[in-house]
Scaffold this motif. Sequence first.
Motif, mmCIF file in Angstrom:
data_model
loop_
_atom_site.group_PDB
_atom_site.id
_atom_site.type_symbol
_atom_site.label_atom_id
_atom_site.label_comp_id
_atom_site.label_asym_id
_atom_site.label_seq_id
_atom_site.Cartn_x
_atom_site.Cartn_y
_atom_site.Cartn_z
ATOM 1 N N ILE A 117 -0.297 -4.247 1.257
ATOM 2 C CA ILE A 117 -1.552 -4.033 1.019
ATOM 3 C C ILE A 117 -2.396 -4.687 2.076
ATOM 4 O O ILE A 117 -2.102 -5.732 2.641
ATOM 5 C CB ILE A 117 -2.141 -4.763 -0.305
ATOM 6 N N GLU A 118 -3.348 -3.868 2.525
ATOM 7 C CA GLU A 118 -4.258 -4.398 3.432
ATOM 8 C C GLU A 118 -5.791 -3.989 3.170
ATOM 9 O O GLU A 118 -5.969 -2.766 2.118
ATOM 10 C CB GLU A 118 -4.044 -4.008 5.061
ATOM 11 N N SER A 119 -6.699 -4.461 3.380
ATOM 12 C CA SER A 119 -8.181 -4.132 3.003
ATOM 13 C C SER A 119 -9.170 -4.183 4.363
ATOM 14 O O SER A 119 -8.669 -5.153 5.440
ATOM 15 C CB SER A 119 -8.834 -4.921 1.979
ATOM 16 N N ALA A 168 -12.784 3.282 -1.420
ATOM 17 C CA ALA A 168 -11.394 3.815 -1.977
ATOM 18 C C ALA A 168 -10.427 3.216 -1.629
ATOM 19 O O ALA A 168 -10.226 2.408 -0.734
ATOM 20 C CB ALA A 168 -11.549 5.206 -1.366
ATOM 21 N N LEU A 169 -9.375 3.479 -2.554
ATOM 22 C CA LEU A 169 -7.911 3.013 -2.136
ATOM 23 C C LEU A 169 -7.073 4.120 -1.674
ATOM 24 O O LEU A 169 -7.083 5.033 -2.262
ATOM 25 C CB LEU A 169 -7.318 2.431 -3.536
ATOM 26 N N LYS A 171 -12.428 -0.065 2.131
ATOM 27 C CA LYS A 171 -11.360 0.680 1.640
ATOM 28 C C LYS A 171 -10.126 -0.571 1.750
ATOM 29 O O LYS A 171 -10.047 -1.592 2.335
ATOM 30 C CB LYS A 171 -10.949 1.509 3.148
ATOM 31 N N SER A 172 -9.052 0.049 0.815
ATOM 32 C CA SER A 172 -7.735 -0.831 0.922
ATOM 33 C C SER A 172 -6.798 0.222 0.943
ATOM 34 O O SER A 172 -6.839 1.561 0.735
ATOM 35 C CB SER A 172 -7.623 -1.370 -0.171
ATOM 36 N N THR A 190 -6.958 -8.739 -6.821
ATOM 37 C CA THR A 190 -5.913 -9.293 -6.551
ATOM 38 C C THR A 190 -4.718 -8.754 -7.435
ATOM 39 O O THR A 190 -4.708 -8.489 -8.667
ATOM 40 C CB THR A 190 -6.122 -10.871 -6.946
ATOM 41 N N VAL A 191 -3.679 -8.470 -6.509
ATOM 42 C CA VAL A 191 -2.433 -8.161 -7.476
ATOM 43 C C VAL A 191 -1.180 -8.378 -6.361
ATOM 44 O O VAL A 191 -1.364 -8.313 -5.010
ATOM 45 C CB VAL A 191 -2.570 -6.371 -7.248
#
Length: 209
Positions: A206-208, A113-114, A144-145, A196-197
């Motif tokens: 953003i972190e994941s 999930a994001l 998760k991100s 990748t964005v």
Amino acid sequence: MGLAQGDPRVPEIWRFRVRDLKLILDRLDEVEARVPGGIDRGRIAVAGHSFGGQTAGNLLGLRVRGGEDYRDERVKAGVLLATAGNGGADLTPFAAERFPFMNPEFAGMETPALVVVGDKDDSPLSHRGAEWMADPYRHSPGRKSLLTVFGAEHSLGGIVGYEAAETTDESPERVALIQRVTTAYLRSALYSEEFTVEVDAGLGSIESK
């Protein structure tokens, strides 16, 4: 829905919402018969904002304390936008009294999930400020991100609609960022593409895990 707080259906609303989603999945044959182009049933995602995020989360493995497990293996990924964090002592007295279903448990939310949060989303439902909304990311296992949108309040720049009454932080730039990141994330999760964005450092991070 305009139900009075004392209406006996109120405590069950969270279940009705989850069952509605599962009913759609159960009846995809009927949906597909009415929608040209067909449905790729191996790549189903669920997304929701605010209370809708908790509803979506239930299909990913989030459980309401004392409630059923509504995880659905047909759902392969999710996007939770401005979704409530831990309950219990983290809730304000108002939230604890009015929303008994706001006691999520994230330990079983294993589906990828994001999670999208606004760093100015200071909810009246929690004492903890905006970082409360990152709990679905921090406390769930699996891939998760987390997208943090700078300056965004609960409507995340207006994802519910420009000029909507609940949009207090209207920003086409924030909405465009969320559109790009959620699209990239779902392509990554559902098509095994690299996530990748590019995110303008002034708009978010953003972190994941």
